[in-house]
Every structure is written in structure tokens, then in C-alpha cells.
Write a protein that holds these residues in place. Sequence first.
Motif, PDB file in Angstrom:
ATOM      1  N   UNK A   1       0.815  -1.218   0.000  1.00  0.00           N
ATOM      2  CA  UNK A   1       0.000   0.000   0.000  1.00  0.00           C
ATOM      3  C   UNK A   1       0.847   1.265   0.000  1.00  0.00           C
ATOM      4  N   UNK A   2       2.096   1.149   0.433  1.00  0.00           N
ATOM      5  CA  UNK A   2       2.968   2.313   0.486  1.00  0.00           C
ATOM      6  C   UNK A   2       2.759   3.120   1.754  1.00  0.00           C
ATOM      7  N   UNK A   3       3.192   4.387   1.759  1.00  0.00           N
ATOM      8  CA  UNK A   3       3.066   5.226   2.950  1.00  0.00           C
ATOM      9  C   UNK A   3       1.598   5.428   3.333  1.00  0.00           C
ATOM     10  N   UNK A   4       1.344   5.299   4.627  1.00  0.00           N
ATOM     11  CA  UNK A   4      -0.028   5.418   5.125  1.00  0.00           C
ATOM     12  C   UNK A   4      -0.016   6.307   6.358  1.00  0.00           C
ATOM     13  N   UNK A   5      -0.695   7.442   6.276  1.00  0.00           N
ATOM     14  CA  UNK A   5      -0.808   8.345   7.415  1.00  0.00           C
ATOM     15  C   UNK A   5      -1.937   7.891   8.338  1.00  0.00           C
ATOM     16  N   UNK A   6      -2.040   8.562   9.459  1.00  0.00           N
ATOM     17  CA  UNK A   6      -3.150   8.290  10.378  1.00  0.00           C
ATOM     18  C   UNK A   6      -4.485   8.518   9.686  1.00  0.00           C
ATOM     19  N   UNK A   7      -4.597   9.614   8.940  1.00  0.00           N
ATOM     20  CA  UNK A   7      -5.854   9.910   8.248  1.00  0.00           C
ATOM     21  C   UNK A   7      -6.121   8.900   7.139  1.00  0.00           C
ATOM     22  N   UNK A   8      -5.050   8.469   6.436  1.00  0.00           N
ATOM     23  CA  UNK A   8      -5.219   7.429   5.415  1.00  0.00           C
ATOM     24  C   UNK A   8      -5.802   6.165   6.034  1.00  0.00           C
ATOM     25  N   UNK A   9      -5.248   5.771   7.183  1.00  0.00           N
ATOM     26  CA  UNK A   9      -5.701   4.558   7.864  1.00  0.00           C
ATOM     27  C   UNK A   9      -7.169   4.672   8.249  1.00  0.00           C
ATOM     28  N   UNK A  10      -7.549   5.790   8.857  1.00  0.00           N
ATOM     29  CA  UNK A  10      -8.934   5.973   9.272  1.00  0.00           C
ATOM     30  C   UNK A  10      -9.869   5.963   8.063  1.00  0.00           C
ATOM     31  N   UNK A  11      -9.449   6.613   6.982  1.00  0.00           N
ATOM     32  CA  UNK A  11     -10.290   6.646   5.785  1.00  0.00           C
ATOM     33  C   UNK A  11     -10.438   5.256   5.178  1.00  0.00           C
ATOM     34  N   UNK A  12      -9.351   4.481   5.167  1.00  0.00           N
ATOM     35  CA  UNK A  12      -9.418   3.131   4.605  1.00  0.00           C
ATOM     36  C   UNK A  12     -10.307   2.228   5.451  1.00  0.00           C
ATOM     37  N   UNK A  13     -10.239   2.370   6.764  1.00  0.00           N
ATOM     38  CA  UNK A  13     -11.105   1.567   7.626  1.00  0.00           C
ATOM     39  C   UNK A  13     -12.574   1.905   7.391  1.00  0.00           C
TER      40      UNK A  13
END
Length: 396
Positions: A82-94
Motif C-alpha cells: 500500500x505504500x506510505x499510510x498516514x493516520x488519516x489514510x488509515x482511518x479513511x481506509x477503515x
Amino acid sequence: MTAAGLLHAFRRGSWQPSLDTGPLPGDTGLRLALVPEIVAAADRRHWDATAPGLPPAPADRRALLLRALDLFEHAVLTVGGLGPQSRDDFAAALWRTAGVPAALTDRWTGMLRTALTERPVPVGDGALALVALPGNTFTCMAAVLEQAERSACVWMRPSRREPLSAARLVAALAAAGWPAERIALYPTGQAALGGLIRLTDRQVVYGGAGLTAAVRAAPDLTLHGPGRGCALVPDGMDTQAAADWLMPLIAADSGRFCTNVRTVVCPGPAAPLAAALAARLGQLPHGDWPLTAFREPGAARRAIESITVRMRPGDRLLTPTDPAGEAAVVPPHLVLIADRTGDPARHPLVGHEVPFPFAAVVRATGRDAAAIAAGSLFVHHPPSRSPAAQEKRRTA
């Protein structure tokens, strides 16, 4: 993080793709690399051959785990595939794949830290441990942290419905300096779980009634099945006070925890309390109690129908809903079980669990109330009478 990609497994100390894949729920286009049992068996042989020559496990594992949780919560982490994942990326993906809102992602992350800091440091050993995680909440990764602190190596088997949190935890552990050879991520189909149990020395398995019935007992297996939480309302308790007490027990964490109340047992007429609870539940979601969403096609309909098909003549669904609807977010459900002769503990809605706030309110006293409590892992009493929840320990 891109909107499509292949989430890798983590084995033999690195992220690994696979020719065997499966889709994640939602509209992201994400797929999950699946590890065949034959590959896991080869990895177990590799572990047995290489483990004696590995550097010792970290001396202060607790400090590394706390550092990993800091990174899990705040850092930009590289997740395999998936590459670099920020906190916001993680929350959005969940939210897009598992239907978990950001408010619950934040809350559950904090609960991981609390679970780690409040338990004593375990005595370490040389076991290869397995933790098979559920799809309803990532707070069960507290067991991964415990096994990482205790074991020589821990394998995670994430739910195919929600593997993103487990993958982020692996990335956080690696970034914190955890030895890569001592952690692994093995996404598999449910049929392969038995093989992982046979391949490992100690196992912690989470799942619903269907999974727990399919898992064979093993000498060092800890099985966390349905909680079937119930609440016992004392005789003479004020209706509004009872509703105030019960509301968070039913609605907290979108009803996804095994501790959530599924059955409310009243010693007298149950209709007044059921009406008061239905009025409160009808106001959800709001800030204190957000609701999760269903991302798998047909899953919302099936969950609702699992309630309606269990209703018996005279039972009443008091919360507004459209059982034929396919809305992603299912509203809370509350059923008033008809006051009839017979055994209320055997009603099919008593202890029934769905992944959203739901409770059945039933009148029962004496042996009937005791039978309902006996079938529950978590029995709740008003705080003035006893602790809010009492867990009855069982061994698998």
C-alpha cells in the motif's frame, strides 16, 4: 496511499505478495494477499531451523510496544503493498472497507494502549504463538501485544473483512525496532485456520458462534467466542434510571464488543423499560455513540433478517427500521419479547449477537433469569449493586 492495491502478507521478516488473493469489502479495489497452508508449513520449518541462531528477543519489550503504539496512532508508516499510510489514510481506509468511523478508530487505538499498560508484564518463553483476529473490532490486537511480549514469535491471522489494522500494527512494530523475524501476518481463508493452529505452539482465537464451533480444541488454545452479554434489572428500579444505565451498555462501540448487552432481563413488566430504551436508541447515531457501516453486499440485510426470523408471535420490534433495506448503516434494533409461558432463556433472540446495537427485552425471574445469566459470559448489574460487568471465566 492509493485507492487500489494488494495488501501484502508479512512473513520471514518481510512483506510478501501472493498469487492467491481475495478482495476487501468496499469500493477501494483493494485486495489481500492470502497465504496457503503449505507456505505456512514451510515457514514453520524455517522458523524451527533459524530460531536458535536469531539474536535474543528485546530485553525491554514493553517500551518497544509502547513506541509501536505511538507510531500506530500518529506516524506515516509503510504498509506492504500500500505504500506510505498516514493516520488519516488509515482511518479513511477503515471507513471505506470495514465501515468503522474515525471516532471509533481513535477510541479503539486508545483502548489498545490502556490494555497494554494495565496488565502485568508476562514471563517470556520460546513459543511460536498465533492470534486469530475477528473482523468486528481491532481492540483484540491487545492479545497480539500480549503474545509479542511473552512469546519468541507471534503470527497474526487477520480477518479478511478487516486486515488493515493488523497490517498497520506490523508496520508500526517494524518501525519501532521490533525484530522482523519475530512477527508475522498470515491472511488466510477460514478453512486454513485449523492448519495455523496445528503449526503453532500457543493460540488465541476470536470469532463468532460458527467459527468457534468449527475450531478443534488444542492443549494451548484460548478461544474467545460469543459474549452473549445480559443485564439484570433489579426489582423496583426506576424506568428512566434503568434506561440511562442500559443505553451505553447496548450502544457503545456500535454494539460490536462481546461485552455489549444483548438481553435485558426485567423481573416485572418489560414494556415500559423497552419503550424508554427504544426512544433513546432511535436517536442514534450521535457523537457519543457512532454507528459502523456494512460494506459487504447483502450483509446489512442478512444481519437484520437474523433478528426478524428469530421473532416469535407476540414479539414486537420497537425501533423504526426497514428490514428490506440495504442501507450501509443499520439503525439500532430493540425487540420486546412477548410475556408468555415457557422458558424465556430458550428464546432464539436471547443472547443473539449482530454487529450493531441490538437488545431483546424479556421478563424473567428466579430460575429463568438465572438461566439467562448462566448462558452469558458478561452479566451486568447496576453500578450501585455490583461492578458494571462481571466476566465468568471459561476455558476452551
